[in-house]
Scaffold this motif. Structure first.
Motif: not given
Length: 292
Positions: A22-28
């Motif tokens: 997910p995008v949030l995981v990659r950003l994190a």
């Protein structure tokens, strides 16, 4: 048939969606990586430069004009200049023997190459003291012949060679093993000499791995502290390398000069990192161009 294709496409898209983060995981993950780099790389580098230039550029440059600083820089370059070519010769010879031949004691040689990775540099320096020191095994004989190794330049060179000799060999061995020996055997069958085979067949194929190992070896040689600290004796102007000179200046509360010399080491590290990245990029580009 169409239904089968559609179901296959749906299955493929479902697998891709489960594999993709997910995008949030990659950003994190990116944020954690950048935070780590900032705290442990960029902040220390900025602190070094700030402290070194805190009293102006003139004071910063004056720190490199002191005789002890000049001697430390010269000794670091001398030890590196001696250790580097010797390690290149050893690395090429060891990698060639391990990758191209089968012989008794091959595994022992591989283990010995990895020895500096498993032994503390301080312990390595202590071993040299026990061997070549005045009270060591060879100390009386060396003293009788007026040969000084410990607390002198030869000891620093030996310590530098010890901690750096695995780098070139360890970069070349996997590459030469993957390369095999068919091309060398073909060249020998066609009448090439051993030197011609090495220069025209082997060396072009390992040049990037060799250069990569040289860069790593050079960086470790200039920044080595533990083993060199034990065998140097901390004699100012004679046996202090740049890392040892930084320690002495810092202990004497001469922070500007200490951070000035440290900034030079940091600059050399950044140059090494840039050279390493350039070699990796050039090697990947060449591999893509040669790929059928």
């Amino acid at each position: 048939m169409t239904t089968g294709v559609l179901s296959l496409d749906k299955g493929t898209s479902r697998i891709a969606s489960t594999v993709a983060e997910p995008v949030l995981v990659r950003l994190a993950l990116i944020l954690v990586s950048l935070t780590f780099l900032g705290l442990f790389l960029f902040v220390p580098l900025a602190a070094i430069l700030f402290e070194a230039l805190k009293h102006g550029l003139g004071t910063y440059l004056a720190s490199f004009q002191e005789p002890d600083a000049i001697a430390a820089i010269q000794l670091t370059l001398l030890a590196t200049a001696i250790a580097l070519p010797l390690n290149v010769v050893f690395g090429l010879s060891a990698a060639w023997a391990i990758a191209k031949f089968e012989f008794w004691g091959k595994q022992v040689l591989i283990t010995l190459i990895d020895l500096p990775f498993s032994v503390s540099p301080v312990v390595a320096g202590l071993i040299y003291v026990l061997l070549f020191g005045l009270q060591g095994a060879l100390g009386p004989w060396l003293a009788a012949h007026d040969i000084k190794i410990i607390f002198a330049v030869p000891g620093i060179v030996l310590a530098t060679i010890f901690v750096t000799f695995p780098f070139v060999a360890r970069e070349l061995i996997p590459h030469m093993q993957a390369q095999g020996k068919d091309e060398e055997e073909a060249a020998l069958v066609l009448g090439a000499t051993g030197w011609q085979t090495f220069r025209r067949v082997t060396l072009p194929s390992i040049k990037w791995s060799l250069l990569y190992g040289v860069i790593l070896c050079n960086a470790r040689a200039m920044g080595e502290f533990g083993a060199v600290s034990v065998v140097s004796g901390h004699i100012r102007g004679e046996t202090n390398t740049m890392p040892l000179h930084v320690e002495i200046l810092y202990n004497e509360y001469n922070y500007v000069a200490a951070f000035a010399v440290a900034s030079l080491l940091a600059l050399l590290s950044l140059v090494t990192l840039a050279a390493k990245s350039l070699v990796e990029w050039t090697s990947s580009v060449e591999q893509k161009e040669n790929r059928p």
